[in-house]
Design a protein around this motif. Structure first.
Motif, PDB file in Angstrom:
ATOM      1  N   ALA A   1     -11.628  23.516  -6.312  1.00 47.74           N
ATOM      2  CA  ALA A   1     -12.509  22.477  -5.817  1.00 47.74           C
ATOM      3  C   ALA A   1     -12.744  22.616  -4.216  1.00 47.74           C
ATOM      4  CB  ALA A   1     -12.330  21.206  -6.676  1.00 47.74           C
TER       5      ALA A   1
ATOM      6  N   MET B   1     -14.130  18.005  -0.211  1.00 49.82           N
ATOM      7  CA  MET B   1     -14.167  16.939  -0.963  1.00 49.82           C
ATOM      8  C   MET B   1     -14.326  15.365  -0.282  1.00 49.82           C
ATOM      9  SD  MET B   1     -13.111  18.243  -3.812  1.00 49.82           S
ATOM     10  CE  MET B   1     -12.979  17.081  -4.790  1.00 49.82           C
TER      11      MET B   1
ATOM     12  N   TYR C   1     -12.962  17.530  -9.738  1.00 54.47           N
ATOM     13  CA  TYR C   1     -12.702  17.495  -8.129  1.00 54.47           C
ATOM     14  C   TYR C   1     -11.350  17.508  -7.967  1.00 54.47           C
ATOM     15  CZ  TYR C   1     -17.917  16.990  -8.098  1.00 54.47           C
ATOM     16  OH  TYR C   1     -19.212  16.893  -8.462  1.00 54.47           O
TER      17      TYR C   1
END
Length: 342
Positions: free
Chosen positions: A63, A80, A340
């Motif tokens: 991710a 992120m 995530y």
């Protein structure tokens, strides 16, 4: 003699057929029934995602390498960050919904309208952010190639940093023709042609000796290098994909058959195709719920302004839509964790 039946205190507390079974209105009960059924649906989707990821754990995209964009910060690696901001905004909108419900209990019309407005704004920002994230995911950033066996090959330099196809692919003109229904076998269509051909990528790779191939397989940096696999340990890090030596890279690139740019339901430049399928389906399904919630909140907001609930002397409708809004927020926490963080 006729037997007489007396009701105990516990029996009197049981629903006797009134309009509020167990002390809750029908509206609240139906909303809870919907939430429970919808929760089971999302649970099934996330469970399927978990099983698929466990099965293909060695080639599952990382991710931190997929969601690296941030609005107005072009070229900045921000893994992120924007997803975390989206999550904060959605959770904050749940707080404003709580304040709206509390203001409704106090019969404060202006405060209910104000906090409902903030909730709507938060929902719109989240939906817009999710659409922006989809756009970047579909468009892609670096590009990759796919081999005969379906393996995905990405490109890095001698420092292990990702390299875009545009930075090295040859620009030599190559004749290409888009497959159309009128020209294809059995009237088959072809997806949009990629920017570069496999030949252009191969030529550019040969002209840049500092480039290497990075495969889908996650390599444990603590393990010793394997000459058989051609993994270059100097270019691998913890939780990073395996990087091949120059010789192994050239051999692997010779099997390339298709250039992949971005992600769709057929190909995915980030790794496993299932990741893209689950991403589009689960986040899209949740986004639909949020968008629906925003529309409902807008209707309730105008009813609050018009004084509909003030006349009823009850803001229970605000409380019912609040239950739905908290539900979609809670679901996103699980989606965020599965996609995530984990």
């Amino acid at each position: 003699m006729e037997a007489t039946v007396t009701k105990t205190n516990s029996e009197e507390k049981v629903w006797g057929g009134g309009n509020e079974p167990m002390g809750a209105s029908y509206g609240k009960l139906m909303m809870w029934f919907f939430i429970v059924s919808d929760a089971l649906t999302f649970s099934g989707f996330l469970a399927a995602y978990g099983f698929s990821r466990f099965k293909f754990i060695e080639i599952w995209p990382i991710a931190d390498e997929v969601f690296t964009h941030f609005p107005f910060l072009h070229g900045v690696h921000a893994p992120m960050y924007y997803v975390a901001l989206m999550t904060f905004i959605l959770i904050f909108s749940s707080v404003t919904m709580v304040l709206a419900v509390d203001a409704g209990h106090q019969m404060k019309q202006k405060k209910v309208a104000f906090y409902m407005f903030l909730t709507i704004i938060g929902g719109l920002i989240f939906v817009g952010s999710q659409a922006w994230e989809w756009k970047n995911f579909i468009k892609g950033e670096y590009g990759a190639v796919e081999t005969h066996g379906g393996s995905l090959l990405q490109f890095v330099n001698d420092k292990g940093e990702r390299v875009k196809l545009a930075d090295f692919a040859s620009t030599a003109p190559v004749a290409r023709e888009q497959l159309e229904r009128s020209k294809g076998t059995w009237f088959m269509n072809e997806t949009t042609l990629p920017t570069y051909t496999v030949e252009q990528v191969q030529a550019g790779f040969k002209a840049n000796p500092n480039l290497r191939i990075r495969t889908e397989v996650i390599h444990n940096s603590a393990a010793p290098a394997s000459a058989a696999t051609g993994v270059d340990m100097t270019l691998t890090k913890h939780k990073h994909k395996s990087v091949l030596t120059r010789e192994a890279s050239e051999a692997m690139l010779g099997n390339a058959v298709y250039v992949v740019e971005g992600a769709n339901l057929i190909r995915n430049e980030y790794g496993s195709k299932l990741f893209a399928d689950f991403f589009f389906f689960i986040t899209g399904f949740h986004g639909f719920h949020v968008f629906t919630g925003v529309l409902i909140n807008i209707i309730i907001f105008f009813n609050v302004i018009l004084g509909t609930y003030e006349k009823r002397r009850s803001y229970e409708m605000v409380e019912k839509v609040g239950l739905y809004w908290h539900f979609v927020d809670l679901v996103w926490v699980f989606v965020f964790t599965f996609f995530y963080l984990v």
